[in-house]
Design a protein around this motif. Sequence first.
Motif, PDB file in Angstrom:
ATOM      1  N   PHE A  42       1.653   6.471 -13.339  1.00  0.00           N
ATOM      2  CA  PHE A  42       2.144   7.454 -12.372  1.00  0.00           C
ATOM      3  C   PHE A  42       3.484   7.095 -11.748  1.00  0.00           C
ATOM      4  N   ILE A  43       3.745   5.810 -11.556  1.00  0.00           N
ATOM      5  CA  ILE A  43       4.977   5.433 -10.838  1.00  0.00           C
ATOM      6  C   ILE A  43       6.093   5.116 -11.829  1.00  0.00           C
ATOM      7  N   LYS A  44       5.882   4.113 -12.674  1.00  0.00           N
ATOM      8  CA  LYS A  44       6.887   3.792 -13.708  1.00  0.00           C
ATOM      9  C   LYS A  44       6.263   2.807 -14.692  1.00  0.00           C
ATOM     10  N   PRO A  45       6.684   2.886 -15.948  1.00  0.00           N
ATOM     11  CA  PRO A  45       6.056   2.064 -16.996  1.00  0.00           C
ATOM     12  C   PRO A  45       6.203   0.558 -16.772  1.00  0.00           C
ATOM     13  N   ASP A  46       7.250   0.161 -16.034  1.00  0.00           N
ATOM     14  CA  ASP A  46       7.427  -1.277 -15.822  1.00  0.00           C
ATOM     15  C   ASP A  46       6.983  -1.707 -14.421  1.00  0.00           C
ATOM     16  N   PHE A  47       6.092  -0.929 -13.826  1.00  0.00           N
ATOM     17  CA  PHE A  47       5.598  -1.264 -12.483  1.00  0.00           C
ATOM     18  C   PHE A  47       4.984  -2.662 -12.464  1.00  0.00           C
ATOM     19  N   ARG A  48       5.385  -3.478 -11.493  1.00  0.00           N
ATOM     20  CA  ARG A  48       4.869  -4.843 -11.360  1.00  0.00           C
ATOM     21  C   ARG A  48       3.963  -4.914 -10.136  1.00  0.00           C
ATOM     22  N   LEU A  53      -5.308   2.055  -8.050  1.00  0.00           N
ATOM     23  CA  LEU A  53      -6.023   0.783  -8.035  1.00  0.00           C
ATOM     24  C   LEU A  53      -5.622   0.003  -9.278  1.00  0.00           C
ATOM     25  N   GLY A  54      -4.691  -0.904  -9.098  1.00  0.00           N
ATOM     26  CA  GLY A  54      -4.274  -1.775 -10.190  1.00  0.00           C
ATOM     27  C   GLY A  54      -3.067  -1.275 -10.960  1.00  0.00           C
ATOM     28  N   ARG A  55      -2.631  -2.149 -11.844  1.00  0.00           N
ATOM     29  CA  ARG A  55      -1.387  -1.954 -12.593  1.00  0.00           C
ATOM     30  C   ARG A  55      -1.416  -0.735 -13.524  1.00  0.00           C
ATOM     31  N   ILE A  56      -2.516  -0.545 -14.224  1.00  0.00           N
ATOM     32  CA  ILE A  56      -2.538   0.492 -15.257  1.00  0.00           C
ATOM     33  C   ILE A  56      -2.231   1.875 -14.666  1.00  0.00           C
ATOM     34  N   HIS A  79       3.037  -3.870  -5.124  1.00  0.00           N
ATOM     35  CA  HIS A  79       1.862  -3.345  -4.422  1.00  0.00           C
ATOM     36  C   HIS A  79       2.238  -3.100  -2.961  1.00  0.00           C
ATOM     37  N   GLY A  80       1.654  -2.077  -2.390  1.00  0.00           N
ATOM     38  CA  GLY A  80       1.897  -1.810  -0.967  1.00  0.00           C
ATOM     39  C   GLY A  80       3.168  -1.049  -0.657  1.00  0.00           C
ATOM     40  N   GLN A  81       4.043  -0.860  -1.668  1.00  0.00           N
ATOM     41  CA  GLN A  81       5.258  -0.065  -1.431  1.00  0.00           C
ATOM     42  C   GLN A  81       4.944   1.412  -1.653  1.00  0.00           C
ATOM     43  N   TRP A  82       5.573   2.251  -0.853  1.00  0.00           N
ATOM     44  CA  TRP A  82       5.355   3.696  -0.993  1.00  0.00           C
ATOM     45  C   TRP A  82       6.371   4.299  -1.952  1.00  0.00           C
ATOM     46  N   PHE A  83       5.882   5.161  -2.823  1.00  0.00           N
ATOM     47  CA  PHE A  83       6.726   5.858  -3.798  1.00  0.00           C
ATOM     48  C   PHE A  83       6.475   7.358  -3.663  1.00  0.00           C
ATOM     49  N   ASP A  84       7.377   8.142  -4.229  1.00  0.00           N
ATOM     50  CA  ASP A  84       7.153   9.581  -4.319  1.00  0.00           C
ATOM     51  C   ASP A  84       6.662   9.888  -5.735  1.00  0.00           C
ATOM     52  N   VAL A  85       5.497  10.502  -5.828  1.00  0.00           N
ATOM     53  CA  VAL A  85       4.972  10.919  -7.132  1.00  0.00           C
ATOM     54  C   VAL A  85       4.728  12.423  -7.072  1.00  0.00           C
ATOM     55  N   ASP A  86       5.609  13.171  -7.714  1.00  0.00           N
ATOM     56  CA  ASP A  86       5.516  14.637  -7.705  1.00  0.00           C
ATOM     57  C   ASP A  86       5.355  15.204  -6.294  1.00  0.00           C
ATOM     58  N   GLY A  87       6.153  14.670  -5.371  1.00  0.00           N
ATOM     59  CA  GLY A  87       6.129  15.202  -4.005  1.00  0.00           C
ATOM     60  C   GLY A  87       5.036  14.624  -3.130  1.00  0.00           C
ATOM     61  N   ARG A  88       4.265  13.698  -3.660  1.00  0.00           N
ATOM     62  CA  ARG A  88       3.217  13.070  -2.850  1.00  0.00           C
ATOM     63  C   ARG A  88       3.582  11.618  -2.564  1.00  0.00           C
ATOM     64  N   ARG A  89       3.214  11.139  -1.380  1.00  0.00           N
ATOM     65  CA  ARG A  89       3.338   9.716  -1.075  1.00  0.00           C
ATOM     66  C   ARG A  89       2.288   8.965  -1.882  1.00  0.00           C
TER      67      ARG A  89
END
Length: 193
Positions: free
Chosen positions: A136-142, A128-131, A147-157
């Motif tokens: 979890f995703i990347k320090p420069d996440f915009r 929920l939100g940028r912070i 928002h709404g894009q799916w990423f892999d975080v330690d094997g989780r969607r």
Amino acid sequence: MDFFKDDTPDSWEKLRAECARCSACQLGATRRNLVFGVGNETADVMFIGEGPGEQEDIQGEPFVGPAGKLLDVMLELIDLDRTQVYIANIVKCRPPRNRDPLPDEQAACMGWLTRQIDLVQPKLLVFLGRIAAQVFIKPDFRITREHGQWFDVDGRRAMAIYHPSALLRDPSKRPETFVDLKSLQREIKNLYD
Ligand code: SF4
Ligand code: URA
């Protein structure tokens, strides 16, 4: 053997008890209540916010103020409620005047959240939100772009959506968030197909 080392498996009781005593960062000194987390301890979906606001600090529960009321509506839009998901924050104690939690406060608090994730073992993570997304995703996440894009975080969607507080400030972002929530709903449905 280290007599004092606790090598029993982690448990919710142990984690709650240890977390309740935490004073690892300066936010511990000004909290009224620590806001541990709430919901289904074996949920498939875990929501991760930023940190407690005033109402959360008073009540000791995440997302119970105005942003929380909107989060409840957002969950309801995709047939979820608080009993089906787990909800926690990056920092467990309220930052004064609701400022952003500082990097050293986030770092000091991360261990509790990591243990919560390890206990819940969710299949999907929603930030929920940028912070939270930056942690979890990347320090420069915009958030506006990603928002709404799916990423892999330690094997989780995992995906990030606008923080409900942002949606309260700027309702014009709500239609995009509805699209993101529908994507989450499809992803949840895929878990059972
Ligand atoms: Fe401990 Fe986290 Fe509270 Fe800081 S914010 S005192 S690290 S529980
Ligand atoms: N905002 C958050 O990020 N978390 C809460 O628990 C409440 C408001």
